[in-house]
Design a protein around this motif. Sequence first.
Motif, mmCIF file in Angstrom:
data_model
loop_
_atom_site.group_PDB
_atom_site.id
_atom_site.type_symbol
_atom_site.label_atom_id
_atom_site.label_comp_id
_atom_site.label_asym_id
_atom_site.label_seq_id
_atom_site.Cartn_x
_atom_site.Cartn_y
_atom_site.Cartn_z
ATOM 1 N N UNK A 81 2.883 17.778 10.459
ATOM 2 C CA UNK A 81 2.731 16.995 11.789
ATOM 3 C C UNK A 81 3.127 15.584 11.727
ATOM 4 N N UNK A 82 3.356 14.854 10.403
ATOM 5 C CA UNK A 82 3.788 13.516 10.329
ATOM 6 C C UNK A 82 2.631 12.592 10.721
ATOM 7 N N UNK A 83 1.347 13.047 10.815
ATOM 8 C CA UNK A 83 0.310 12.235 10.902
ATOM 9 C C UNK A 83 -0.214 11.685 9.683
ATOM 10 N N UNK A 84 -1.009 10.454 9.664
ATOM 11 C CA UNK A 84 -1.533 9.752 8.579
ATOM 12 C C UNK A 84 -2.826 10.547 8.071
ATOM 13 N N UNK A 85 -2.833 10.456 6.699
ATOM 14 C CA UNK A 85 -4.041 11.187 6.143
ATOM 15 C C UNK A 85 -4.707 10.328 5.410
ATOM 16 N N UNK A 86 -4.273 9.018 4.996
ATOM 17 C CA UNK A 86 -4.815 8.107 4.087
ATOM 18 C C UNK A 86 -4.195 7.339 3.521
ATOM 19 N N UNK A 87 -4.570 6.316 2.814
ATOM 20 C CA UNK A 87 -3.838 5.082 2.347
ATOM 21 C C UNK A 87 -4.507 4.695 0.669
ATOM 22 N N UNK A 88 -3.637 4.350 -0.124
ATOM 23 C CA UNK A 88 -4.252 3.680 -1.405
ATOM 24 C C UNK A 88 -3.754 2.199 -1.415
ATOM 25 N N UNK A 89 -4.970 1.463 -1.434
ATOM 26 C CA UNK A 89 -4.815 0.006 -1.320
ATOM 27 C C UNK A 89 -5.132 -0.688 -2.957
ATOM 28 N N UNK A 90 -4.495 -1.574 -3.392
ATOM 29 C CA UNK A 90 -4.849 -2.056 -4.717
ATOM 30 C C UNK A 90 -3.531 -2.943 -5.231
ATOM 31 N N UNK A 91 -2.426 -2.841 -4.701
ATOM 32 C CA UNK A 91 -1.230 -3.547 -5.313
ATOM 33 C C UNK A 91 -1.279 -4.891 -4.681
ATOM 34 N N UNK A 92 -0.775 -5.783 -5.374
ATOM 35 C CA UNK A 92 -0.645 -7.337 -4.853
ATOM 36 C C UNK A 92 0.718 -7.704 -4.613
ATOM 37 N N UNK A 93 1.768 -6.711 -4.608
ATOM 38 C CA UNK A 93 2.988 -6.975 -4.339
ATOM 39 C C UNK A 93 3.662 -5.548 -3.665
ATOM 40 N N UNK B 224 0.777 -1.215 0.082
ATOM 41 C CA UNK B 224 -0.060 -0.008 -0.120
ATOM 42 C C UNK B 224 0.891 1.280 0.017
ATOM 43 N N UNK B 225 0.199 2.361 -0.294
ATOM 44 C CA UNK B 225 0.975 3.669 -0.367
ATOM 45 C C UNK B 225 0.262 4.441 0.887
ATOM 46 N N UNK B 226 1.318 5.030 1.631
ATOM 47 C CA UNK B 226 0.585 5.617 2.722
ATOM 48 C C UNK B 226 0.685 7.299 2.453
ATOM 49 N N UNK B 227 -0.218 8.024 2.963
ATOM 50 C CA UNK B 227 -0.087 9.505 2.642
ATOM 51 C C UNK B 227 -0.028 10.288 4.215
ATOM 52 N N UNK B 228 0.908 11.157 4.433
ATOM 53 C CA UNK B 228 1.301 12.113 5.410
ATOM 54 C C UNK B 228 1.243 13.415 5.494
ATOM 55 N N UNK B 229 0.762 13.985 6.573
ATOM 56 C CA UNK B 229 0.629 15.423 6.639
ATOM 57 C C UNK B 229 2.015 15.736 7.005
ATOM 58 N N UNK B 230 2.698 16.914 6.018
ATOM 59 C CA UNK B 230 4.266 17.216 6.234
ATOM 60 C C UNK B 230 4.469 17.994 7.359
#
Length: 639
Positions: A79-91, A71-77
């Motif tokens: 604070x460093x807090x997570x703002x979302x994730x992109x799911x879909x890859x199988x590797x 997955x690809x993780x998204x961050x607030x530059x």
Amino acid sequence: PFKLHSDWVTKLMYLNHSGCLVTSSMDSTLRMVDLERKKPKWTVDDHMRGVYSFDFCRTYNFIASCGVERQVLLWNPFTGRSVGALHGHSASVQDVVVSETENQLLSLATDKVIKVWDIRSHKCLQTITDQSVYWPENRISAMTHDPQRRTIITAGTKLKQWYRVTKENVGIRPITTAIYNSAFRQVVAGDTDGSISVWSIDRGESVFTFTDTHPDSQLSAMVFDSSQRRMMTSARDGSVKMWNFNNGQCLKVCEGFGDSEVSCVTYLEEGPNRFIAAAGWNRKVCIWVDGPSSKEPVHHCLEGHTDDIICVEFCPPSIVATGSYDGKIMLWKIDGVVKSIMNPPEENSRSIDQKPVEQLLYMPHRGKILAALCADANVYFWRLVDTKLMYTLKTGHSALGATMCTNEGNTVLYTGDALGFVYKWDLSSVDWRRENHAPTTQQIRQMRTERVSINNGTAPLITGKVGFFYGWRAHKQALVSLQHVTYKESIEFVVTGSTDGRVRLWSSEGVLVGTFGLDLWHLKDPCSYIGDNPNYKTKLEQHAPPKEAKKEIWEEPSISGAEDAEELSAEDYERLIMDQRRLALLDKKKGKSSNPFSTILDRRLNLQEIVPVEPPLTQMKKQVAEERGGTAKSSTRPG
């Protein structure tokens, strides 16, 4: 030098606007360092394993990182807090690249799969699989994006370019409904996949898109509230939600409808009270109070229908109208009292497939009229004051009537069908209002003297008939939505939505302005429209009666870059000809003028009226009788 990580450092990036350094490492951390103080500002350790790469998006202000996880993780530059994730890859995802000019994010996995993501909606737009075999290692080692040439460049044992090609049918889902927001001058459309797209009507460009409105279910209906700042949606799983359509935030969830499909939803406003109403296959109208809570239970239900409810319409100030599959129309008070039940005439003569009420439309400027479009392609106009049927409009649509709309003054009516045709009707000459006061005693005496009947002291004012302007084919497939648009109180347009996945804007004369998401235009400049003039495929001057000489029917113009206009299929064309020809012959026997659309069929296919032919034996008997009569007469002549 200073040490920040306990394992290999995989990537470094310097941010000019903040003077900070961002680093990633195989120790599963991501750090931002203040180079002046030489101290970390924040550390991200949400990755379970090593971090391969990351990228920074200045426009939308986020950092995207990837690693051994899929997955690809998204961050607030900041604070460093997570703002979302992109799911879909199988590797494992080994690289990410942000394309700010395209509003897209590219991710590369170790199995040579590249995914293209929409930054605004977090939706996967395209999946690219590299089928090439590389030796000695069959993998892609690096990836970048060229914004000038709009290409993706990958590197293995050799470089490879992926060019951007416009393709209209990528990701298209059938449209459920399309509605116009006059406050923001935007068109909002929803598809069966639950995706909501917002377009600017001024230019036709995309403003915002959000998905997963109703997970694991299909979107069924949408409507705005009275302020046009919030939007209600419903789905086939019985869920009803309220949204801020500008940012995709869910504001409210209406609970208690059940598991049955919600076929229609509307917003009610009675004085200071605000309600949300939805109906469907549970044969009830569920009403929720529009309160401050994020979860609202059912306040009360309106029960009385014996079949599935298809449509609902609010008639201010306090009437709710519903139409069901069995053709019954019910008028309710908001508190649940049944005011009236209406059934179209000749109810028993219609088949079951012709009874469903497809749509209800309230027209206050025509005398508080409720128009009902039924599956028999007829529009029935009911006056709500006394629930009297004032007029029946036979639209002539060969397919089931799908949808209709009217302008603000209720002087024009648009109807659409399952073949993609739009008909425009003139309501300016009709007046179904009732007199505001009862006639005086002197007027009653005069009426009695003149033997004029009166009905309960009131006489309906009915002037003129509904006239037909013209029609055109807006889509190749069924129409599911028609919306009238008044642009800056002067120019009128029509928004059409179809099961072909396209939403289009037309002028009131049938000129194609463009397709949302595919074309761009300036609404104030007619020269920017896709269609300069309506494409006159058929003209009626040579076939229609004199009073119909100026009426024309238009079909979809040929669009540059879009699909070419095509004719009806053989099956639809044959059914269309038979239906319209049958109606024309019936009208001719009754002494009525033929349907204008039947003259078009006469032009397309020269059909002759079938004349009854007497059997040969009868003809022979008549000939013999005539010959004998002639001989007898000649014999009695004086010599």
